[in-house]
Design a protein around this motif. Structure first.
Motif, PDB file in Angstrom:
ATOM      1  N   GLN A  75       0.272  -1.095   0.051  1.00  0.00           N
ATOM      2  CA  GLN A  75      -0.197  -0.081  -0.289  1.00  0.00           C
ATOM      3  C   GLN A  75       0.585   1.315   0.403  1.00  0.00           C
ATOM      4  OE1 GLN A  75      -2.364   0.259   3.254  1.00  0.00           O
ATOM      5  NE2 GLN A  75      -3.867   1.931   2.401  1.00  0.00           N
ATOM      6  N   VAL A  76       1.201   2.309  -1.298  1.00  0.00           N
ATOM      7  CA  VAL A  76       1.715   3.270  -1.048  1.00  0.00           C
ATOM      8  C   VAL A  76       1.118   4.516  -1.140  1.00  0.00           C
ATOM      9  CG1 VAL A  76       3.258   2.140  -2.706  1.00  0.00           C
ATOM     10  CG2 VAL A  76       1.518   3.502  -3.835  1.00  0.00           C
ATOM     11  N   PRO A 126      -4.316  10.358  -1.417  1.00  0.00           N
ATOM     12  CA  PRO A 126      -4.776   8.917  -1.607  1.00  0.00           C
ATOM     13  C   PRO A 126      -4.134   7.570  -1.310  1.00  0.00           C
ATOM     14  CG  PRO A 126      -4.759  10.321  -3.336  1.00  0.00           C
ATOM     15  CD  PRO A 126      -4.054  10.852  -2.339  1.00  0.00           C
ATOM     16  N   THR A 127      -4.497   6.818  -1.416  1.00  0.00           N
ATOM     17  CA  THR A 127      -3.435   5.480  -1.331  1.00  0.00           C
ATOM     18  C   THR A 127      -3.607   5.146  -2.246  1.00  0.00           C
ATOM     19  OG1 THR A 127      -4.560   3.979   0.193  1.00  0.00           O
ATOM     20  CG2 THR A 127      -2.938   5.742   1.040  1.00  0.00           C
ATOM     21  N   SER A 128      -3.096   4.083  -2.997  1.00  0.00           N
ATOM     22  CA  SER A 128      -2.957   3.244  -3.863  1.00  0.00           C
ATOM     23  C   SER A 128      -2.471   1.518  -3.403  1.00  0.00           C
ATOM     24  CB  SER A 128      -2.831   3.891  -5.462  1.00  0.00           C
ATOM     25  OG  SER A 128      -1.421   4.011  -5.065  1.00  0.00           O
ATOM     26  N   TRP A 129      -2.489   0.408  -4.191  1.00  0.00           N
ATOM     27  CA  TRP A 129      -1.724  -1.368  -3.623  1.00  0.00           C
ATOM     28  C   TRP A 129      -1.227  -1.614  -4.686  1.00  0.00           C
ATOM     29  CZ3 TRP A 129      -1.348  -3.892   0.731  1.00  0.00           C
ATOM     30  CH2 TRP A 129      -2.454  -3.685   1.645  1.00  0.00           C
ATOM     31  N   ILE A 130      -0.570  -1.849  -5.576  1.00  0.00           N
ATOM     32  CA  ILE A 130       0.453  -2.583  -5.740  1.00  0.00           C
ATOM     33  C   ILE A 130       0.751  -4.464  -5.999  1.00  0.00           C
ATOM     34  CG2 ILE A 130       0.928  -0.124  -7.169  1.00  0.00           C
ATOM     35  CD1 ILE A 130       3.889  -1.363  -6.005  1.00  0.00           C
ATOM     36  N   PRO A 152       6.002   5.795  -1.142  1.00  0.00           N
ATOM     37  CA  PRO A 152       6.452   5.490  -0.259  1.00  0.00           C
ATOM     38  C   PRO A 152       5.408   4.653   0.323  1.00  0.00           C
ATOM     39  CG  PRO A 152       6.282   8.422   0.135  1.00  0.00           C
ATOM     40  CD  PRO A 152       5.748   7.456  -0.923  1.00  0.00           C
ATOM     41  N   THR A 153       5.943   3.449   0.860  1.00  0.00           N
ATOM     42  CA  THR A 153       4.905   2.464   1.348  1.00  0.00           C
ATOM     43  C   THR A 153       4.561   2.268   2.724  1.00  0.00           C
ATOM     44  OG1 THR A 153       6.249   0.036  -0.127  1.00  0.00           O
ATOM     45  CG2 THR A 153       5.374  -0.220   1.961  1.00  0.00           C
TER      46      THR A 153
END
Length: 206
Positions: A75-76, A126-130, A152-153
């Motif tokens: 999650q970044v 916001p955050t996002s996932w990879i 950043p993670t």
């Protein structure tokens, strides 16, 4: 036969069996003696840790030369863009050198257990996932890679190593397997030609 234990390591657990500061360790979750982690997972990361009582299997899993794939969900901070994904895929330059090319793609927010303590968010960011798969193990590599491309993670979960994964394992849960180890190396050592008494043998790096 080798014993292999799969552990879903919780957040803020040391990837070792003892600690002088009283922090949680593998000993709090693994009740089997004479097993050792094959590689490490950071204190502030979660997910799969493999432990075994077989030195050859431990080396095969942990050695950088084996290039065993390790997959992470990260999650970044921010909405990660295509340029950042491309840079991660091609490899990024860190202080200790470039990383190998990686497999990476966006991930719909996974249905994970709540982290304790929760991730601290900035309300206006916001955050996002990879999902990121690498074949090496530099110190805190995934965190440094995502930071290097500007995202950043915040939370990091290792989901698989090679063919083993954490499916069905709750945080702190374990699964024990019996692994057939290849015998050809043992046969090669058994039938290796004897060296001349005056010959020298180079020590292998450990």
């Amino acid at each position: 036969m080798a014993n292999l234990i799969l552990l879903n390591k919780p957040f803020n657990v040391l990837c070792q069996f003892t600690d002088n500061e009283g922090r949680a360790t593998l000993a709090d979750y693994v009740g089997v003696s004479d097993v050792y982690p094959a590689g490490r997972l950071d204190y502030d990361s979660e997910g799969l840790v493999l432990l075994t009582d077989d030195g050859a299997l431990q080396h095969r899993i942990a050695s950088p030369q084996q290039k065993m794939a390790k997959t992470y969900w990260a999650q970044v901070e921010g909405n990660i863009d295509d340029e950042a994904l491309a840079r991660l895929s091609n490899g990024v330059v860190l202080k200790d050198g470039p990383t190998r090319p990686a497999k990476v793609h966006r991930l719909t927010e996974p249905d994970l257990w709540p982290r304790n303590p929760p991730v601290r968010f900035r309300a206006n960011v916001p955050t996002s996932w990879i999902e990121l798969t690498i074949t090496e193990g530099k110190n805190r590599q995934v965190r440094r890679m995502t930071a290097a491309v500007g995202f950043p993670t915040l939370r990091l979960v290792r989901t698989s190593i090679g063919d083993w994964d954490i499916d069905g394992l709750a945080p702190g849960g374990t699964r024990q397997l019996q692994i057939h180890t290849p015998q050809k190396d043992m046969r090669r050592r058994t039938h290796a030609p004897r060296r001349h008494p005056t010959s020298t043998r180079k020590k292998r790096n450990r």
